[in-house]
Design a protein around this motif. Structure first.
Motif, PDB file in Angstrom:
ATOM      1  N   MET A   1       0.829  -1.183   0.000  1.00 56.21           N
ATOM      2  CA  MET A   1       0.000   0.000   0.000  1.00 56.21           C
ATOM      3  C   MET A   1       0.874   1.247   0.000  1.00 56.21           C
ATOM      4  N   PHE A   2       0.449   2.204  -0.765  1.00 54.38           N
ATOM      5  CA  PHE A   2       1.154   3.479  -0.836  1.00 54.38           C
ATOM      6  C   PHE A   2       0.387   4.520  -0.028  1.00 54.38           C
ATOM      7  N   PRO A   3       1.071   5.568   0.437  1.00 49.80           N
ATOM      8  CA  PRO A   3       0.375   6.626   1.175  1.00 49.80           C
ATOM      9  C   PRO A   3      -0.762   7.228   0.346  1.00 49.80           C
ATOM     10  N   GLN A   4      -1.736   7.792   1.025  1.00 51.27           N
ATOM     11  CA  GLN A   4      -2.937   8.288   0.380  1.00 51.27           C
ATOM     12  C   GLN A   4      -2.671   9.420  -0.621  1.00 51.27           C
ATOM     13  N   LYS A   5      -1.727  10.295  -0.357  1.00 54.38           N
ATOM     14  CA  LYS A   5      -1.496  11.460  -1.222  1.00 54.38           C
ATOM     15  C   LYS A   5      -0.429  11.227  -2.289  1.00 54.38           C
ATOM     16  N   VAL A   6      -0.071   9.983  -2.524  1.00 53.30           N
ATOM     17  CA  VAL A   6       0.968   9.668  -3.500  1.00 53.30           C
ATOM     18  C   VAL A   6       0.516  10.084  -4.903  1.00 53.30           C
ATOM     19  N   GLN A   7       1.486  10.522  -5.702  1.00 56.51           N
ATOM     20  CA  GLN A   7       1.248  10.872  -7.094  1.00 56.51           C
ATOM     21  C   GLN A   7       2.039   9.909  -7.968  1.00 56.51           C
ATOM     22  N   ARG A   8       1.673   9.813  -9.245  1.00 58.58           N
ATOM     23  CA  ARG A   8       2.374   8.923 -10.172  1.00 58.58           C
ATOM     24  C   ARG A   8       2.985   9.747 -11.295  1.00 58.58           C
ATOM     25  N   GLY A   9       4.144   9.304 -11.766  1.00 54.98           N
ATOM     26  CA  GLY A   9       4.786   9.997 -12.878  1.00 54.98           C
ATOM     27  C   GLY A   9       5.938   9.200 -13.430  1.00 54.98           C
ATOM     28  N   LYS A  10       6.588   9.796 -14.415  1.00 55.25           N
ATOM     29  CA  LYS A  10       7.785   9.201 -15.000  1.00 55.25           C
ATOM     30  C   LYS A  10       8.973  10.035 -14.535  1.00 55.25           C
ATOM     31  N   ILE A  11       9.973   9.349 -13.995  1.00 57.73           N
ATOM     32  CA  ILE A  11      11.144  10.038 -13.474  1.00 57.73           C
ATOM     33  C   ILE A  11      12.390   9.558 -14.211  1.00 57.73           C
ATOM     34  N   THR A  12      13.266  10.496 -14.496  1.00 59.05           N
ATOM     35  CA  THR A  12      14.585  10.188 -15.047  1.00 59.05           C
ATOM     36  C   THR A  12      15.608  10.797 -14.102  1.00 59.05           C
ATOM     37  N   PHE A  13      16.506   9.984 -13.600  1.00 61.41           N
ATOM     38  CA  PHE A  13      17.537  10.454 -12.684  1.00 61.41           C
ATOM     39  C   PHE A  13      18.684  11.044 -13.496  1.00 61.41           C
ATOM     40  N   THR A  14      18.892  12.352 -13.354  1.00 60.81           N
ATOM     41  CA  THR A  14      19.921  13.042 -14.139  1.00 60.81           C
ATOM     42  C   THR A  14      21.149  13.377 -13.313  1.00 60.81           C
ATOM     43  N   GLY A  15      21.007  13.416 -12.011  1.00 62.47           N
ATOM     44  CA  GLY A  15      22.117  13.711 -11.117  1.00 62.47           C
ATOM     45  C   GLY A  15      21.820  13.134  -9.754  1.00 62.47           C
ATOM     46  N   THR A  16      22.663  13.442  -8.775  1.00 65.63           N
ATOM     47  CA  THR A  16      22.454  12.918  -7.437  1.00 65.63           C
ATOM     48  C   THR A  16      21.193  13.496  -6.807  1.00 65.63           C
ATOM     49  N   ARG A  17      20.928  14.790  -7.057  1.00 62.64           N
ATOM     50  CA  ARG A  17      19.738  15.433  -6.485  1.00 62.64           C
ATOM     51  C   ARG A  17      18.835  16.036  -7.545  1.00 62.64           C
ATOM     52  N   GLU A  18      19.162  15.830  -8.817  1.00 63.75           N
ATOM     53  CA  GLU A  18      18.358  16.376  -9.903  1.00 63.75           C
ATOM     54  C   GLU A  18      17.688  15.247 -10.680  1.00 63.75           C
ATOM     55  N   VAL A  19      16.434  15.491 -11.069  1.00 67.81           N
ATOM     56  CA  VAL A  19      15.682  14.525 -11.860  1.00 67.81           C
ATOM     57  C   VAL A  19      14.835  15.281 -12.872  1.00 67.81           C
ATOM     58  N   MET A  20      14.363  14.548 -13.852  1.00 72.85           N
ATOM     59  CA  MET A  20      13.299  15.035 -14.727  1.00 72.85           C
ATOM     60  C   MET A  20      12.066  14.261 -14.292  1.00 72.85           C
ATOM     61  N   LEU A  21      11.035  14.974 -13.877  1.00 77.92           N
ATOM     62  CA  LEU A  21       9.800  14.342 -13.423  1.00 77.92           C
ATOM     63  C   LEU A  21       8.681  14.834 -14.333  1.00 77.92           C
ATOM     64  N   ASN A  22       8.099  13.893 -15.072  1.00 76.01           N
ATOM     65  CA  ASN A  22       7.066  14.252 -16.053  1.00 76.01           C
ATOM     66  C   ASN A  22       7.579  15.328 -17.012  1.00 76.01           C
ATOM     67  N   ASP A  23       8.824  15.138 -17.470  1.00 72.34           N
ATOM     68  CA  ASP A  23       9.476  16.017 -18.446  1.00 72.34           C
ATOM     69  C   ASP A  23       9.762  17.422 -17.923  1.00 72.34           C
ATOM     70  N   ARG A  24       9.812  17.598 -16.607  1.00 71.30           N
ATOM     71  CA  ARG A  24      10.160  18.889 -16.011  1.00 71.30           C
ATOM     72  C   ARG A  24      11.314  18.692 -15.041  1.00 71.30           C
ATOM     73  N   PRO A  25      12.287  19.609 -15.035  1.00 73.60           N
ATOM     74  CA  PRO A  25      13.395  19.471 -14.078  1.00 73.60           C
ATOM     75  C   PRO A  25      12.896  19.690 -12.650  1.00 73.60           C
ATOM     76  N   GLU A  26      13.345  18.831 -11.764  1.00 74.70           N
ATOM     77  CA  GLU A  26      12.956  18.887 -10.350  1.00 74.70           C
ATOM     78  C   GLU A  26      14.179  18.579  -9.495  1.00 74.70           C
ATOM     79  N   ARG A  27      14.103  18.978  -8.221  1.00 76.90           N
ATOM     80  CA  ARG A  27      15.150  18.639  -7.256  1.00 76.90           C
ATOM     81  C   ARG A  27      14.590  17.667  -6.228  1.00 76.90           C
TER      82      ARG A  27
END
Length: 97
Positions: A1-27
């Motif tokens: 079971m996942f927490p109630q407020k969980v969201q779903r997406g596609k993530i690409t790990f680009t660095g140690t603390r940087e990712v692309m989440l749903n085609d947007r850069p995120e930390r």
């Protein structure tokens, strides 16, 4: 079971603390926890360059604080309150390494 407020997406790990989440850069939040398909902790550096379908949670500042890399079976299950994936859509197509 996942927490109630969980969201779903596609993530690409680009660095140690940087990712692309749903085609947007995120930390990633300090102390982020990433769990792999076996529900064990994965180091973000070892995931660099790979993309996955995930469930995730954000912290109060909007940074990604928890990530669960999904198995093909988990991808097929809709999140609470969301419709199921269209029939005929294969989970494997959403799951890449």
């Amino acid at each position: 079971m996942f927490p109630q407020k969980v969201q779903r997406g596609k993530i690409t790990f680009t660095g140690t603390r940087e990712v692309m989440l749903n085609d947007r850069p995120e930390r990633l939040a300090p102390g982020v926890v990433v769990r792999n398909e076996r529900n064990t902790v994965a180091l973000t550096g070892s995931l660099r360059g790979n993309s996955f379908t995930v469930n995730y949670l954000r912290d109060p500042m909007g940074l990604v604080r928890e990530v669960w890399i999904l198995t093909p079976t988990e991808i097929e299950r809709p999140l609470r309150g969301q419709a199921a994936a269209p029939s005929g859509q294969r989970a494997a197509a959403l799951y890449t390494t």
